[in-house]
Scaffold this active site. Structure first.
Site, mmCIF file in Angstrom:
data_model
loop_
_atom_site.group_PDB
_atom_site.id
_atom_site.type_symbol
_atom_site.label_atom_id
_atom_site.label_comp_id
_atom_site.label_asym_id
_atom_site.label_seq_id
_atom_site.Cartn_x
_atom_site.Cartn_y
_atom_site.Cartn_z
ATOM 1 N N CYS A 266 -23.323 -70.748 60.525
ATOM 2 C CA CYS A 266 -22.737 -69.777 59.585
ATOM 3 C C CYS A 266 -23.720 -69.360 58.489
ATOM 4 O O CYS A 266 -23.935 -68.166 58.249
ATOM 5 C CB CYS A 266 -21.435 -70.319 58.997
ATOM 6 S SG CYS A 266 -21.615 -71.730 57.887
ATOM 7 N N HIS A 314 -18.240 -73.113 54.708
ATOM 8 C CA HIS A 314 -18.352 -72.006 55.651
ATOM 9 C C HIS A 314 -18.595 -70.706 54.891
ATOM 10 O O HIS A 314 -18.113 -70.529 53.770
ATOM 11 C CB HIS A 314 -17.083 -71.872 56.493
ATOM 12 C CG HIS A 314 -17.240 -70.932 57.651
ATOM 13 N ND1 HIS A 314 -17.957 -71.256 58.778
ATOM 14 C CD2 HIS A 314 -16.782 -69.662 57.848
ATOM 15 C CE1 HIS A 314 -17.931 -70.233 59.620
ATOM 16 N NE2 HIS A 314 -17.229 -69.258 59.074
ATOM 17 N N HIS A 326 -18.948 -63.438 60.908
ATOM 18 C CA HIS A 326 -19.374 -64.821 60.684
ATOM 19 C C HIS A 326 -19.648 -65.503 62.014
ATOM 20 O O HIS A 326 -19.286 -65.000 63.086
ATOM 21 C CB HIS A 326 -18.308 -65.591 59.889
ATOM 22 C CG HIS A 326 -17.051 -65.887 60.649
ATOM 23 N ND1 HIS A 326 -16.393 -67.097 60.582
ATOM 24 C CD2 HIS A 326 -16.313 -65.132 61.516
ATOM 25 C CE1 HIS A 326 -15.320 -67.079 61.350
ATOM 26 N NE2 HIS A 326 -15.237 -65.902 61.918
#
Length: 351
Positions: A266, A314, A326
């Site tokens: 990520c 994240h 993402h």
């Protein structure tokens, strides 16, 4: 006399052993049912597997960001150590030159015999020439003092550099041990998730997000389809370049620790997107959130970084209209997703 023997007690002990064995077997038979069938724990449902896998992926992502941070620090320690070694090598070259110069002066003094100046003047056949030479010797003496000072300084500098290098070696050793721990945590969590997923059918795995790319991701990669709107306009050219890069990477696989160009985790995706836009970002989520100005959810603009979960584990890049791009986890590639898909933790505008 035969009546005093006790054979019956031995027989009774054997009987007790047989009775215990019979009870044990009877208990086993009861546990397995009359038909002898073993009642195993029921298989988890697809929903239960999804919950467990999601938990494992989040734990792996936390460990991945810690790994990324430790690797960044280990790489920096290696660079500092290399620079210290280069500096020490240059200092040693200068030390050798200073020692050679000092040795030349000492050899010249030795050849002159080290006689007192008054004696040398008395013995000289040319006093004027001697006086000129005496002034030269004084200058040589000054240079000798300076040469000694340079040698001492280089020695002090070299020892300081060696001390700093020892500190960096200790730091690097510690960082490498930390990397190993985080790597083992990540691989352990991912392997546990893989084992859980292997018990599902292909259709069930696809339902958990393991399809090559979502419909929204495929459509966004090729332009508006099926009612999807075009990407929102970014506020400046660098944010636009970062968003464009993210769109180009839709469908790329998730690989923990990867920063592109063909696979990402990520924070690796957001770092690569802004690197393509000429902006340097830190490697980890918890550093990236402090790399720019914090913005509220209502202020989000294309190019902003959006962060999730309480541990800031994240990150995605906002592309407008409530959507982000993402790299989710190993079961799903880089994709377009709603910002409200995960617990929102904050946002940062880096340009």
């Amino acid at each position: 006399m035969g009546t005093h023997r006790r054979p019956r007690q031995r027989a009774t002990g054997a009987g007790r052993a047989r009775t215990a064995a019979t009870i044990t077997l009877a208990g086993a038979a009861t546990a397995t049912g009359l038909g002898g069938t073993v009642h195993a724990d029921p298989q988890p449902t697809a929903a239960q597997v999804r919950t467990k896998v999601d938990t494992l992926y989040r734990q792996a992502e936390v460990a991945t960001e810690k790994y990324n941070g430790a690797k960044e620090k280990a790489d920096a320690a290696e660079e500092r150590l290399e620079e210290l070694r280069d500096q020490a090598a240059r200092k040693e070259d200068r030390l050798n030159s200073a020692r050679e110069a000092l040795g030349s002066v000492a050899a010249a003094q030795y050849r002159s015999g080290g006689l007192p100046p008054a004696v040398q003047l008395a013995l000289s056949s040319d006093p004027d020439r001697y006086l000129d030479g005496a002034a030269f010797v004084e200058r040589v003496g000054s240079r000798q003092t300076a040469a000694v000072g340079r040698v001492r300084k280089e020695l002090r500098d070299i020892e300081r550099l060696r001390g700093a290098a020892r500190v960096e070696v200790a730091s690097l050793t510690s960082r490498r041990a930390e990397l190993k721990r985080h790597r083992e945590t990540v691989t352990g969590k991912l392997e546990a998730a893989r084992r859980l997923l292997s018990g599902l059918t292909a259709e069930e795995r696809a339902g958990l997000g393991g399809a090559p790319a979502s419909r929204a991701s495929r459509a966004a990669a090729t332009g508006p389809r099926d009612g999807l709107t075009a990407p929102a306009e970014a506020p400046n050219s660098r944010a636009a370049a970062a968003v464009a890069y993210a769109y180009q990477k839709l469908g790329s696989p998730y690989v923990w620790g990867a920063t592109g160009p063909d696979a990402f985790d990520c924070s690796g995706l957001t770092q690569a997107a802004y690197r393509a836009a000429g902006v340097s970002l830190p490697r980890t989520t918890y550093a990236q959130i402090d790399a720019g100005r914090r913005v509220s959810r209502s202020e989000l603009a294309p190019g902003d970084l959006v962060f999730f979960y309480s541990g800031i584990s994240h990150v995605g890049i906002y592309v407008g209209r409530g959507q982000m791009i993402h790299a989710p986890n190993p079961s799903a590639p880089v994709r377009l997703a709603p910002v409200d898909q995960m617990p929102f933790a904050g946002a940062a505008r880096v340009v």
